[in-house]
Scaffold this motif. Structure first.
Motif, PDB file in Angstrom:
ATOM      1  N   GLY A  30      -7.304  12.774  48.620  1.00  0.00           N
ATOM      2  CA  GLY A  30      -6.170  12.674  48.360  1.00  0.00           C
ATOM      3  C   GLY A  30      -5.645  13.658  47.201  1.00  0.00           C
ATOM      4  O   GLY A  30      -4.703  14.298  47.035  1.00  0.00           O
ATOM      5  N   LEU A  31      -6.795  13.582  46.150  1.00  0.00           N
ATOM      6  CA  LEU A  31      -6.646  14.426  44.971  1.00  0.00           C
ATOM      7  C   LEU A  31      -6.697  16.039  45.488  1.00  0.00           C
ATOM      8  O   LEU A  31      -5.984  17.004  44.919  1.00  0.00           O
ATOM      9  CB  LEU A  31      -7.518  14.247  43.983  1.00  0.00           C
ATOM     10  CG  LEU A  31      -7.368  12.988  43.114  1.00  0.00           C
ATOM     11  CD1 LEU A  31      -8.496  12.463  42.160  1.00  0.00           C
ATOM     12  CD2 LEU A  31      -6.015  12.954  42.348  1.00  0.00           C
ATOM     13  N   ILE A  32      -7.623  16.259  46.381  1.00  0.00           N
ATOM     14  CA  ILE A  32      -7.844  17.649  46.964  1.00  0.00           C
ATOM     15  C   ILE A  32      -6.492  18.068  47.539  1.00  0.00           C
ATOM     16  O   ILE A  32      -6.010  19.298  47.620  1.00  0.00           O
ATOM     17  CB  ILE A  32      -9.112  17.754  47.891  1.00  0.00           C
ATOM     18  CG1 ILE A  32     -10.371  17.634  47.130  1.00  0.00           C
ATOM     19  CG2 ILE A  32      -9.113  18.915  48.754  1.00  0.00           C
ATOM     20  CD1 ILE A  32     -11.515  17.357  47.718  1.00  0.00           C
ATOM     21  N   TRP A  33      -6.157  17.241  48.279  1.00  0.00           N
ATOM     22  CA  TRP A  33      -4.623  17.579  49.173  1.00  0.00           C
ATOM     23  C   TRP A  33      -3.488  17.756  48.352  1.00  0.00           C
ATOM     24  O   TRP A  33      -2.399  18.012  48.727  1.00  0.00           O
ATOM     25  CB  TRP A  33      -4.490  16.692  50.228  1.00  0.00           C
ATOM     26  CG  TRP A  33      -5.387  16.752  51.448  1.00  0.00           C
ATOM     27  CD1 TRP A  33      -6.315  17.926  51.732  1.00  0.00           C
ATOM     28  CD2 TRP A  33      -6.046  15.689  52.394  1.00  0.00           C
ATOM     29  NE1 TRP A  33      -7.012  17.336  52.882  1.00  0.00           N
ATOM     30  CE2 TRP A  33      -7.169  16.187  53.104  1.00  0.00           C
ATOM     31  CE3 TRP A  33      -5.594  14.318  52.374  1.00  0.00           C
ATOM     32  CZ2 TRP A  33      -7.592  15.462  54.277  1.00  0.00           C
ATOM     33  CZ3 TRP A  33      -6.245  13.564  53.378  1.00  0.00           C
ATOM     34  CH2 TRP A  33      -7.261  14.273  54.176  1.00  0.00           C
ATOM     35  N   GLY A  34      -3.631  17.094  46.979  1.00  0.00           N
ATOM     36  CA  GLY A  34      -2.492  16.954  46.044  1.00  0.00           C
ATOM     37  C   GLY A  34      -1.489  15.658  46.532  1.00  0.00           C
ATOM     38  O   GLY A  34      -0.524  15.769  46.056  1.00  0.00           O
ATOM     39  N   GLN A  35      -1.958  14.855  47.313  1.00  0.00           N
ATOM     40  CA  GLN A  35      -1.358  13.781  47.775  1.00  0.00           C
ATOM     41  C   GLN A  35      -2.043  12.332  47.830  1.00  0.00           C
ATOM     42  O   GLN A  35      -2.596  11.965  48.525  1.00  0.00           O
ATOM     43  CB  GLN A  35      -0.532  13.778  49.217  1.00  0.00           C
ATOM     44  CG  GLN A  35       0.286  14.961  49.514  1.00  0.00           C
ATOM     45  CD  GLN A  35       1.660  14.590  48.827  1.00  0.00           C
ATOM     46  OE1 GLN A  35       1.879  13.425  48.670  1.00  0.00           O
ATOM     47  NE2 GLN A  35       2.103  15.881  48.363  1.00  0.00           N
TER      48      GLN A  35
END
Length: 74
Positions: A30-35
């Motif tokens: 989620g942090l990698i995808w920004g969500q």
């Protein structure tokens, strides 16, 4: 007289560790995808499947055959 409470078993530790790992990976993705919420939602969905699969694998009635059970019947 109160019924005896079920205690935390060794099998529950494996499930809890797996669930924590799934949520950790979900948060990282989620942090990698920004969500972050998308990562948490995916981790929740996967952890429900993990619970079902883990409890099925640990089942105590594996191989139980019921002649009268032909699957889903209405």
């Amino acid at each position: 007289m109160t019924p005896p409470r079920k205690r935390w078993t060794r099998g529950h530790s494996g499930w809890a560790f797996g669930t924590a790992l799934i949520f950790t990976v979900g948060i990282i993705f989620g942090l990698i995808w920004g969500q972050l919420l998308v990562g948490l939602f995916l981790a929740l969905a996967v952890s429900i499947g993990w619970l079902i699969a883990y409890e099925s694998w640990r089942g105590r009635n594996v191989g139980l055959e019921n002649r009268d059970d032909d699957g889903a019947q209405l």
